[in-house]
Scaffold this motif. Structure first.
Motif, PDB file in Angstrom:
ATOM      1  N   GLY A  48       0.875  -1.182   0.000  1.00 23.65           N
ATOM      2  CA  GLY A  48       0.000   0.000   0.000  1.00 23.65           C
ATOM      3  C   GLY A  48       0.904   1.221   0.000  1.00 23.65           C
ATOM      4  N   ASP A  49       0.668   2.142   0.938  1.00 26.99           N
ATOM      5  CA  ASP A  49       1.519   3.329   1.017  1.00 26.99           C
ATOM      6  C   ASP A  49       2.587   3.189   2.093  1.00 26.99           C
ATOM      7  N   ARG A  50       2.706   1.993   2.676  1.00 27.07           N
ATOM      8  CA  ARG A  50       3.579   1.861   3.841  1.00 27.07           C
ATOM      9  C   ARG A  50       4.858   1.101   3.504  1.00 27.07           C
ATOM     10  N   LYS A  51       5.954   1.601   4.028  1.00 29.43           N
ATOM     11  CA  LYS A  51       7.259   1.021   3.702  1.00 29.43           C
ATOM     12  C   LYS A  51       7.439  -0.323   4.411  1.00 29.43           C
ATOM     13  N   VAL A  52       7.846  -1.335   3.655  1.00 28.25           N
ATOM     14  CA  VAL A  52       8.105  -2.650   4.251  1.00 28.25           C
ATOM     15  C   VAL A  52       9.591  -2.998   4.157  1.00 28.25           C
ATOM     16  N   ALA A  53      10.324  -2.313   3.282  1.00 31.08           N
ATOM     17  CA  ALA A  53      11.756  -2.582   3.145  1.00 31.08           C
ATOM     18  C   ALA A  53      12.455  -1.360   2.565  1.00 31.08           C
TER      19      ALA A  53
ATOM     20  N   ASP B  63       5.746   2.395  13.720  1.00 29.27           N
ATOM     21  CA  ASP B  63       4.444   3.012  13.433  1.00 29.27           C
ATOM     22  C   ASP B  63       4.427   3.567  12.021  1.00 29.27           C
ATOM     23  N   GLY B  64       3.368   3.285  11.314  1.00 32.60           N
ATOM     24  CA  GLY B  64       3.212   3.858   9.978  1.00 32.60           C
ATOM     25  C   GLY B  64       3.850   3.024   8.883  1.00 32.60           C
ATOM     26  N   ALA B  65       4.622   1.972   9.253  1.00 34.70           N
ATOM     27  CA  ALA B  65       5.261   1.116   8.245  1.00 34.70           C
ATOM     28  C   ALA B  65       4.538  -0.235   8.215  1.00 34.70           C
TER      29      ALA B  65
END
Ligand code: BT5
Length: 247
Positions: free
Chosen positions: A118-123, A147-149
């Motif tokens: 989505g819009d959230r950083k995973v890496a 938070d937020g990732a």
């Protein structure tokens, strides 16, 4: 600073990879750059359960609690010419494919060095070049995210929810090898076709702090992002933080 010794281990890694698994270190990138300068070979890898000084770009920090996430750096000493940024692309694509193969989650690639769910950083990826080598580090949120990732564990489907960071690394190394067999032209085309940033409205903070908005329309030979501004002018973004705006 001395690079920590590897844990005595019975872990099995794919043939041709020299993987050093340590419990704790400052930064796997810093360690591997040091080893590369001291003569470490192509496909040397350092993976840590915990980093006390994990780095992002521009001296930012990369965080993860012990044991939760993949924190790894890979050394490339290529015998044939490849532009340096291709190694970032290889590692990003490999992480995306490995996440999909193991967890059924296919994060988006965001220019220049992030994977998003989505819009959230995973890496996030951090590449550091030397005269004859490049070290590419990647942190992938497997079991924990700030938070937020995002983390893969939230999205994983089926029984593979139990798999951990080292399983992801094993799968990634196989994917890296597959991607390394592509020519520079094939790799560039693959990366561009998989880059979620293309076609998106973006806000870019340029290195000088100026913020511009426009539509990302491609990458050029140096892997700079081409952005068409509202004025119709086209700019090439070299270093900058890019935010995907909603359509
Ligand atoms: C990156 O930097 O995204 C590159 C991160 C590279 C980390 C790996 S881990 C193995 C190797 N060894 C290292 O020392 N580094 C590499 P950047 O685009 O600058 O993003 C950094 C920013 O992401 C921080 O300022 C935080 O806001 C945020 N952040 C920190 N930890 C995070 C996490 N686990 N997940 C998501 N965002 C994070």
């Amino acid at each position: 600073m001395a690079v920590p010794d590897a844990n005595p281990s019975t872990e099995h890694w794919p043939t041709g990879w020299h993987v050093r698994h340590v419990q704790e270190t400052g930064s796997t990138n810093a360690d591997l750059v040091e080893l590369a300068r001291a003569g470490a070979v192509h496909h040397s890898v350092i993976v840590a359960d915990h980093q006390t000084a994990g780095r992002g770009r521009l001296d930012r920090k990369w965080e993860a609690p012990p044991g939760a996430n993949l924190l790894v750096s890979i050394l490339f000493k290529p015998s044939l010419f490849r532009p340096l940024h291709h190694f970032t692309h290889i590692v990003g694509l490999a992480a995306r494919n490995a996440s999909n193969n193991l967890f059924g989650v296919r994060p988006d690639l965001k220019w220049p060095n992030d994977l998003l769910i989505g819009d959230r950083k995973v890496a996030g990826i951090l590449a550091q070049g030397g005269t004859d080598f490049v070290v590419v580090g990647i942190g992938v949120n497997v079991g924990w995210a700030p938070d937020g990732a995002a983390r893969l564990g939230d999205q994983a489907r089926g029984s593979n929810i139990e798999l951990g960071p080292l399983d992801l690394l094993r799968e990634m190394l196989a994917e890296v090898e597959r991607l390394e067999s592509l020519s520079n032209i094939e790799l560039r085309a693959l990366y561009e076709s998989q880059l979620a940033t293309i076609g998106r409205r973006v806000r870019v903070e340029l290195a000088n702090g100026v913020i511009v908005e426009g539509t990302a329309i491609g990458i050029d030979d140096e892997a700079r992002l081409t952005v068409r501004l509202e004025s119709g002018e086209t700019i090439s973004v070299d270093v900058g933080d890019v935010i995907h705006l909603r359509a």
